[in-house]
Design a protein around this motif. Structure first.
Motif, PDB file in Angstrom:
ATOM      1  N   MET A 186       1.142  -1.559  -0.371  1.00  0.00           N
ATOM      2  CA  MET A 186      -0.135  -0.175  -0.133  1.00  0.00           C
ATOM      3  C   MET A 186       1.295   1.429  -0.380  1.00  0.00           C
ATOM      4  O   MET A 186       0.506   2.191  -0.467  1.00  0.00           O
ATOM      5  CB  MET A 186      -0.905   0.335   1.517  1.00  0.00           C
ATOM      6  N   SER A 187       1.733   1.438   1.339  1.00  0.00           N
ATOM      7  CA  SER A 187       3.288   2.463   0.735  1.00  0.00           C
ATOM      8  C   SER A 187       3.302   2.355  -0.781  1.00  0.00           C
ATOM      9  O   SER A 187       3.574   3.405  -0.538  1.00  0.00           O
ATOM     10  CB  SER A 187       3.740   2.236   1.349  1.00  0.00           C
ATOM     11  N   CYS A 188       3.798   1.462  -1.314  1.00  0.00           N
ATOM     12  CA  CYS A 188       4.269   1.724  -2.642  1.00  0.00           C
ATOM     13  C   CYS A 188       3.670   2.246  -3.939  1.00  0.00           C
ATOM     14  O   CYS A 188       3.626   2.871  -4.368  1.00  0.00           O
ATOM     15  CB  CYS A 188       5.072   0.521  -2.972  1.00  0.00           C
ATOM     16  N   LEU A 189       1.957   1.957  -3.479  1.00  0.00           N
ATOM     17  CA  LEU A 189       1.486   2.202  -4.408  1.00  0.00           C
ATOM     18  C   LEU A 189       0.459   3.380  -4.510  1.00  0.00           C
ATOM     19  O   LEU A 189       0.906   3.893  -5.472  1.00  0.00           O
ATOM     20  CB  LEU A 189       0.368   1.112  -5.194  1.00  0.00           C
ATOM     21  N   ALA A 190      -0.327   3.319  -3.205  1.00  0.00           N
ATOM     22  CA  ALA A 190      -1.264   4.274  -2.492  1.00  0.00           C
ATOM     23  C   ALA A 190      -0.450   6.361  -2.328  1.00  0.00           C
ATOM     24  O   ALA A 190      -0.793   7.186  -2.702  1.00  0.00           O
ATOM     25  CB  ALA A 190      -2.036   3.651  -1.315  1.00  0.00           C
ATOM     26  N   VAL A 191       1.053   5.482  -1.488  1.00  0.00           N
ATOM     27  CA  VAL A 191       1.425   6.929  -1.358  1.00  0.00           C
ATOM     28  C   VAL A 191       2.827   7.532  -2.174  1.00  0.00           C
ATOM     29  O   VAL A 191       2.541   7.972  -2.912  1.00  0.00           O
ATOM     30  CB  VAL A 191       1.778   6.331   0.119  1.00  0.00           C
ATOM     31  N   ASN A 192       3.478   6.047  -2.429  1.00  0.00           N
ATOM     32  CA  ASN A 192       4.515   6.817  -2.928  1.00  0.00           C
ATOM     33  C   ASN A 192       4.299   6.878  -4.523  1.00  0.00           C
ATOM     34  O   ASN A 192       4.623   7.871  -5.444  1.00  0.00           O
ATOM     35  CB  ASN A 192       5.884   5.543  -3.297  1.00  0.00           C
ATOM     36  N   HIS A 193       3.479   5.951  -5.669  1.00  0.00           N
ATOM     37  CA  HIS A 193       3.471   6.263  -6.034  1.00  0.00           C
ATOM     38  C   HIS A 193       1.320   6.470  -7.298  1.00  0.00           C
ATOM     39  O   HIS A 193       1.081   6.600  -7.895  1.00  0.00           O
ATOM     40  CB  HIS A 193       3.238   5.080  -7.759  1.00  0.00           C
ATOM     41  N   ASN A 194       0.254   7.303  -6.026  1.00  0.00           N
ATOM     42  CA  ASN A 194      -0.765   7.849  -6.455  1.00  0.00           C
ATOM     43  C   ASN A 194      -1.742   6.690  -7.316  1.00  0.00           C
ATOM     44  O   ASN A 194      -2.275   6.985  -7.800  1.00  0.00           O
ATOM     45  CB  ASN A 194      -0.610   9.182  -6.255  1.00  0.00           C
ATOM     46  N   PHE A 195      -1.040   5.375  -7.180  1.00  0.00           N
ATOM     47  CA  PHE A 195      -2.426   4.658  -7.702  1.00  0.00           C
ATOM     48  C   PHE A 195      -3.587   4.424  -6.821  1.00  0.00           C
ATOM     49  O   PHE A 195      -3.722   3.802  -5.896  1.00  0.00           O
ATOM     50  CB  PHE A 195      -2.126   2.419  -7.407  1.00  0.00           C
ATOM     51  N   GLY A 196      -4.725   5.022  -7.633  1.00  0.00           N
ATOM     52  CA  GLY A 196      -5.963   5.142  -7.194  1.00  0.00           C
ATOM     53  C   GLY A 196      -6.829   3.500  -6.746  1.00  0.00           C
ATOM     54  O   GLY A 196      -6.563   2.762  -7.276  1.00  0.00           O
ATOM     55  N   PRO A 197      -7.814   3.225  -6.232  1.00  0.00           N
ATOM     56  CA  PRO A 197      -8.552   2.501  -5.962  1.00  0.00           C
ATOM     57  C   PRO A 197      -8.962   1.408  -7.090  1.00  0.00           C
ATOM     58  O   PRO A 197      -9.316   0.257  -7.178  1.00  0.00           O
ATOM     59  CB  PRO A 197     -10.107   3.027  -5.241  1.00  0.00           C
ATOM     60  N   ASN A 198      -9.219   1.913  -8.574  1.00  0.00           N
ATOM     61  CA  ASN A 198      -9.714   1.491  -9.787  1.00  0.00           C
ATOM     62  C   ASN A 198      -8.231   1.354 -10.115  1.00  0.00           C
ATOM     63  O   ASN A 198      -8.376   0.745 -11.533  1.00  0.00           O
ATOM     64  CB  ASN A 198     -10.670   2.092  -9.874  1.00  0.00           C
ATOM     65  N   MET A 199      -6.957   1.654 -10.058  1.00  0.00           N
ATOM     66  CA  MET A 199      -5.807   1.608 -10.762  1.00  0.00           C
ATOM     67  C   MET A 199      -5.046   0.485 -11.094  1.00  0.00           C
ATOM     68  O   MET A 199      -4.814  -0.420 -12.188  1.00  0.00           O
ATOM     69  CB  MET A 199      -4.851   2.567 -10.706  1.00  0.00           C
ATOM     70  N   VAL A 200      -5.291  -0.734 -10.382  1.00  0.00           N
ATOM     71  CA  VAL A 200      -4.638  -1.957 -10.268  1.00  0.00           C
ATOM     72  C   VAL A 200      -5.765  -3.086 -10.394  1.00  0.00           C
ATOM     73  O   VAL A 200      -6.590  -3.144  -9.481  1.00  0.00           O
ATOM     74  CB  VAL A 200      -4.459  -1.988  -8.701  1.00  0.00           C
ATOM     75  N   LEU A 201      -5.465  -3.328 -11.816  1.00  0.00           N
ATOM     76  CA  LEU A 201      -6.324  -4.173 -12.186  1.00  0.00           C
ATOM     77  C   LEU A 201      -5.689  -5.679 -11.299  1.00  0.00           C
ATOM     78  O   LEU A 201      -6.466  -6.544 -11.668  1.00  0.00           O
ATOM     79  CB  LEU A 201      -6.741  -4.376 -13.515  1.00  0.00           C
ATOM     80  N   ALA A 202      -4.806  -6.351 -11.739  1.00  0.00           N
ATOM     81  CA  ALA A 202      -4.455  -7.773 -11.400  1.00  0.00           C
ATOM     82  C   ALA A 202      -3.208  -7.693 -10.461  1.00  0.00           C
ATOM     83  O   ALA A 202      -2.687  -6.959 -10.611  1.00  0.00           O
ATOM     84  CB  ALA A 202      -3.957  -8.581 -13.092  1.00  0.00           C
ATOM     85  N   THR A 203      -2.913  -9.054 -10.108  1.00  0.00           N
ATOM     86  CA  THR A 203      -1.669  -9.109  -9.090  1.00  0.00           C
ATOM     87  C   THR A 203      -1.288 -10.158  -9.680  1.00  0.00           C
ATOM     88  O   THR A 203      -2.351 -11.211  -9.741  1.00  0.00           O
ATOM     89  CB  THR A 203      -1.895  -8.842  -7.624  1.00  0.00           C
ATOM     90  N   MET A 204       0.070 -10.727  -9.657  1.00  0.00           N
ATOM     91  CA  MET A 204       0.760 -11.621  -9.950  1.00  0.00           C
ATOM     92  C   MET A 204       1.725 -12.380  -8.688  1.00  0.00           C
ATOM     93  O   MET A 204       2.416 -11.099  -8.290  1.00  0.00           O
ATOM     94  CB  MET A 204       1.494 -12.311 -11.141  1.00  0.00           C
ATOM     95  N   ARG A 205       1.194 -13.247  -8.366  1.00  0.00           N
ATOM     96  CA  ARG A 205       2.415 -12.986  -7.204  1.00  0.00           C
ATOM     97  C   ARG A 205       2.884 -15.077  -7.044  1.00  0.00           C
ATOM     98  O   ARG A 205       1.808 -15.476  -7.543  1.00  0.00           O
ATOM     99  CB  ARG A 205       1.834 -13.027  -5.576  1.00  0.00           C
ATOM    100  N   ASP A 206       3.670 -15.576  -5.922  1.00  0.00           N
ATOM    101  CA  ASP A 206       3.776 -17.159  -6.080  1.00  0.00           C
ATOM    102  C   ASP A 206       2.922 -17.457  -4.767  1.00  0.00           C
ATOM    103  O   ASP A 206       1.911 -16.548  -3.947  1.00  0.00           O
ATOM    104  CB  ASP A 206       5.048 -17.471  -5.988  1.00  0.00           C
ATOM    105  N   GLY A 207       2.343 -18.542  -4.944  1.00  0.00           N
ATOM    106  CA  GLY A 207       1.898 -19.345  -3.814  1.00  0.00           C
ATOM    107  C   GLY A 207       1.910 -19.181  -2.490  1.00  0.00           C
ATOM    108  O   GLY A 207       0.904 -19.721  -1.356  1.00  0.00           O
ATOM    109  N   ALA A 208       3.075 -18.742  -1.314  1.00  0.00           N
ATOM    110  CA  ALA A 208       3.111 -18.540  -0.664  1.00  0.00           C
ATOM    111  C   ALA A 208       2.153 -17.928  -0.282  1.00  0.00           C
ATOM    112  O   ALA A 208       1.555 -16.204  -0.038  1.00  0.00           O
ATOM    113  CB  ALA A 208       4.597 -17.112  -0.492  1.00  0.00           C
ATOM    114  N   ALA A 209       2.030 -18.113   1.327  1.00  0.00           N
ATOM    115  CA  ALA A 209       0.920 -18.186   1.948  1.00  0.00           C
ATOM    116  C   ALA A 209       0.877 -16.420   3.039  1.00  0.00           C
ATOM    117  O   ALA A 209      -0.119 -15.311   2.763  1.00  0.00           O
ATOM    118  CB  ALA A 209       0.490 -18.905   3.464  1.00  0.00           C
TER     119      ALA A 209
END
Length: 168
Positions: A119-142
């Motif tokens: 959240m700090s990286c996306l919303a604070v540092n780069h001002n990505f609003g609620p509708n801007m991040v569409l997808a995430t890719m990650r591994d299966g780590a809990a």
């Protein structure tokens, strides 16, 4: 003189050349560039300025971007890096991928701590609003799943993709 040193450090970093290698190239650079160089330790002091210039470049690039998918990996193991990469299409329809965060946490991250860093990286540092991040890719780590569950409250449109790795 200062601009030459800045551009030299920037070029070394872009090429993936260790700054200490300036000592090896110093006679050549001083002979043909006609500028005296300081020691590598002083040249390393320029790295934060180069990093800030790169951050500003990325911020300018993504200023008009409407949507991004995010790739991240933040494991719960000590000594592993948290990396956040975004993808987007620039105004000239050029597909672009940028690393916007790379850090080695001092302690293993829990899901809530990872969510806070994302959240700090996306919303604070780069001002990505609620509708801007569409997808995430990650591994299966809990820890990654726990972070996404928390992140989905602010980014409700997130589509989840899993990357599975096999270590043989």
């Amino acid at each position: 003189m200062r601009l030459f040193r800045f551009e030299l450090v920037e070029t070394f970093l872009l090429a993936g050349i260790e700054i200490s290698k300036i000592y090896i190239m110093r006679p050549f650079l001083e002979k043909y560039a006609r500028h005296r160089l300081t020691g590598a330790s002083h040249m390393k002091d320029i790295i934060p300025s180069v990093l800030e210039k790169e951050r500003e470049k990325i911020k300018a690039e993504i200023q008009n971007v409407q949507e991004v998918p995010m790739i991240f990996d933040g494991t719960a193991r000590l000594g592993e890096a948290l990396a956040i990469v975004i993808r987007y299409v620039q105004e000239n329809f050029k597909p672009t991928q940028r690393l916007i965060c790379l850090e080695v946490p001092a302690k293993p991250l829990k899901g809530s701590e990872l969510a806070q860093r994302l959240m700090s990286c996306l919303a604070v540092n780069h001002n990505f609003g609620p509708n801007m991040v569409l997808a995430t890719m990650r591994d299966g780590a809990a820890v990654n799943g726990a972070a996404i569950r928390q992140l989905s409250f602010f980014y409700p449109n997130i589509f989840l993709c899993y990357l599975f790795f096999s270590y043989h």
